[in-house]
Every structure is written in C-alpha cells, then in structure tokens.
Scaffold this motif. Structure first.
Motif, mmCIF file in Angstrom:
data_model
loop_
_atom_site.group_PDB
_atom_site.id
_atom_site.type_symbol
_atom_site.label_atom_id
_atom_site.label_comp_id
_atom_site.label_asym_id
_atom_site.label_seq_id
_atom_site.Cartn_x
_atom_site.Cartn_y
_atom_site.Cartn_z
ATOM 1 N N ALA A 27 0.816 -1.218 0.000
ATOM 2 C CA ALA A 27 0.000 0.000 0.000
ATOM 3 C C ALA A 27 0.848 1.265 0.000
ATOM 4 N N ALA A 28 2.041 1.195 0.598
ATOM 5 C CA ALA A 28 2.904 2.371 0.667
ATOM 6 C C ALA A 28 3.308 2.842 -0.728
ATOM 7 N N ASP A 31 0.425 4.516 -2.353
ATOM 8 C CA ASP A 31 0.278 5.837 -1.742
ATOM 9 C C ASP A 31 1.214 6.844 -2.410
ATOM 10 N N SER A 32 2.448 6.435 -2.649
ATOM 11 C CA SER A 32 3.418 7.343 -3.283
ATOM 12 C C SER A 32 3.030 7.629 -4.734
ATOM 13 N N HIS A 34 -0.020 7.687 -5.979
ATOM 14 C CA HIS A 34 -1.189 8.563 -5.991
ATOM 15 C C HIS A 34 -0.833 9.985 -5.561
ATOM 16 N N LYS A 35 0.113 10.117 -4.641
ATOM 17 C CA LYS A 35 0.562 11.458 -4.268
ATOM 18 C C LYS A 35 1.256 12.129 -5.443
ATOM 19 N N GLY A 41 -3.284 11.274 -1.170
ATOM 20 C CA GLY A 41 -2.694 10.010 -0.732
ATOM 21 C C GLY A 41 -3.377 8.854 -1.438
ATOM 22 N N ILE A 42 -3.155 7.647 -0.963
ATOM 23 C CA ILE A 42 -3.723 6.462 -1.591
ATOM 24 C C ILE A 42 -5.240 6.602 -1.736
ATOM 25 N N TYR A 47 -5.757 -2.563 0.290
ATOM 26 C CA TYR A 47 -4.846 -3.123 -0.704
ATOM 27 C C TYR A 47 -4.547 -4.564 -0.291
ATOM 28 N N GLY A 57 -5.676 1.342 3.516
ATOM 29 C CA GLY A 57 -5.252 2.465 2.689
ATOM 30 C C GLY A 57 -5.882 3.739 3.197
ATOM 31 N N ARG A 58 -6.686 4.355 2.358
ATOM 32 C CA ARG A 58 -7.387 5.576 2.777
ATOM 33 C C ARG A 58 -8.357 5.248 3.903
#
Length: 342
Positions: A27-28, A31-32, A34-35, A41-42, A47, A57-58
């Motif tokens: 998920a990390a 997140d990156s 999507h940023k 963020g995610i 995930y 996630g969100r």
C-alpha cells in the motif's frame, strides 16, 4: 477487519495495481504513486498483497479517489497484480467482501473498475471469484472457482491506451478568476460562507472548502480538485444543527469565540458605565434616589466628581459602546446559527 463507516455507501469497486513487480506489492507504494498524481494520498481503502495480506489504505470514513466520477458512496479495494494473482489474494478478497456484504445487510453491490472505465481493471473475473448475480450482489452458497479467471491477450495495452478522464480544475488559496467565482457561488448556494463572491480564493473561501470537505467525507486539504468538484455536483444543502440554531452569545463565548467574548465584556462594561452615570446624575438631580445611590455607590463612586453635562455625555457614550458591542456579537451569533461560521 471491516468496520462500517457512518457515511453512505451503496457500491464497492474492485481494482488491480497493474504491476506484478514484487517491490511494488504494498500500500505504501500505491500511496506514493497517488501522491505523485497530485492526490492527498492512496485512493483505495484496502490493498490486498499477493500473499493475501490486507493492508489499510485511505481512511474508510473518507470517500475514495479511485474511479473518476463514481467515487461518492463507494468503497475501493485494490488487488496487487496485473496477470499474476494468487488464490491467497482471492480468498482474502472474498472474506473482506463478505464482511462488507454482511455489514450492509446485502444492500451493497460489487463492481469492477472496468464497468465505469475503458480499462480492463481489475483484469481477473471478479464476478466468478466473488460469485455475483447480474446486479452485482453476492450469491449465497457460492462455491469459489479461481481457475482461468485472468484473460489471455495483451492486457497491458488496456492500461497504456485507456484514456484518462479529465481531472478538471484544481483551485487553491491565492487563485482567482471565473472558475473560483463559480466555486464560490456553488458553495454559497449550499450554505457555506465564502465572504464576497469576487473570484478570489482567499481565507474565507478556503475555510468554506474545508467545511464542505469535512461535511462530505473528503480529505480536508482546502484544495478544490477532482474529488471536491465531483461531490459538489450532487451535494445537498448544508444542515444546521438544532443546537447551533438556539445558541446564545454566552454559549459562543464559552466555546472560545473571541468576538462573542469581547461582545459580552463590552456590553457589560458599557452597561456598568451607563448605570454608574445614571446613578450619579440621579444623585445630582434629586435626593429621592439617595437609597438607590447608596446601594450602587461602588459603581457610581468613580463618577462622583463629574458635572451634570459630563455625566450625560458619559451615559451617551455608554449607550453607544453597549450598542456597538451588542451589534458585533449579534452578527457573529447570526453567522453561527445559520452555519456561516464554525
């Protein structure tokens, strides 16, 4: 695992990460990514890694940013992969979806991203994996079959050539123009205080955007982007609680409002000054007020040496001070009762 959020939900959308690279299976990384797209963020709520681990996630309380134009009232789940999905993933997905199905008494439906996009996402046959009827509802007593659920062919091409929906404007503090004016008019029509509708994205407009985002389960960043404009499209007018509608000046002062607190103190000071002046004036005009004057000596004492004209002027000034204090406080109270301010 699943905890039902308070926001309205009627659909669940399934996605894939479009990558079989092991180092991206978390998920990390999403997140990156999507940023990097300019999001907060995610965009997915969950995930699912290839080993079946479900990563959060969100925040489930917030609307996802996952299927453009179709985010309101949904939950978004992403399975890591493009061509290679695992039985462990599908088992975790089924378990999570069953929990969601149970939490909503079977009233939510399950869909693939491909139903609202030209992408093949989530690639695998989610209807077969989950056991869905024609409307997207989970079937009871479904026997899972994870064989042959990924189609043959050039799957990557779908993700490379699929047109991206226009993200639309992104408006933030300091922006100006007709688009900001349109945003202000829409927010004002819904009951959010933007100040003057002038096309300038100032502090009041940002505060209104933040309030709207909070009321509509969006990420609260004060930036009017794709998600905020999507929510504005079908948002209902802001509701003002009964408690706000009957709030008093004292309530506002106790809650920390500096304007209300100053108003209360100014009215009290003006009233005390006026009373002192009246008592002093009465004492000069008639001895009949001696008993009253005696009881109010602590208030009247500062004005004992004042002449009649001076006391009259003092009383007039006290009236003005009291009225101005009341007027400022009343304006703040009206804004609070109507939801224009917090």
């Amino acid at each position: 695992m699943f905890k039902k959020p308070r926001r309205w939900v009627n659909k669940v959308y399934l996605h894939c990460s479009a990558s079989d690279n092991p180092k991206y299976d978390n998920a990390a990384t999403i997140d990156s990514w999507h940023k990097a797209n300019g999001w907060a963020g995610i965009g997915y709520h969950y995930y699912i890694r290839k080993d079946g681990t479900i990563e959060p996630g969100r925040d489930i309380k917030k609307t996802p940013a996952a299927q453009g134009g179709h985010n309101r009232g949904t939950i978004a789940i992403c399975c890591g992969g493009l061509k290679d999905f695992t039985e462990a993933q599908f088992k975790s997905l089924r378990k999570l979806c069953q929990e969601i199905h149970t939490a909503y008494d079977g009233k939510v439906t399950f869909h693939g991203h491909c139903e609202v996009s030209s992408k093949l996402c989530p690639v695998f046959d989610y209807r077969k994996v989950l056991g869905l009827d024609g409307a997207g509802r989970l079937l009871d007593n479904h026997q899972p079959d994870y064989r042959n659920v990924v189609p043959d062919g050039d799957i990557e091409a779908s993700f490379k050539t699929a047109p991206h929906a226009s993200r639309g404007p992104v408006l933030r503090l300091g922006d100006s123009g007709f688009m900001v004016e349109g945003l202000q008019r829409k927010l004002a029509a819904l009951g959010y205080h933007v100040g003057t509708v002038d096309g300038d994205f100032g502090a009041r407009t940002r505060a209104a955007v933040l309030a709207f985002q909070a009321d509509n389960d969006l990420i609260t960043d004060g930036i009017a982007g794709e998600m905020t404009f999507e929510a504005l499209g079908d948002a209902a007018a802001r509701e003002v609680s009964a408690k706000r509608q009957v709030a008093s000046m004292a309530d506002l002062a106790k809650s920390g409002s500096r304007i209300a607190d100053a108003s209360v103190k100014q009215v009290a000071a003006g009233a005390a000054t006026g009373i002192g002046g009246l008592v002093g004036l009465a004492g000069k005009v008639s001895g009949e007020f001696s008993s009253v004057k005696t009881s109010l000596d602590p208030i009247a004492e500062p004005f004992g040496g004042w002449g009649t004209l001076g006391l009259i002027a003092l009383i007039g000034a006290a009236v003005v001070i009291t009225w101005l204090g009341w007027k400022a406080g009343q304006a703040r109270l009206d804004d609070h009762r109507t939801g224009k301010t917090s």
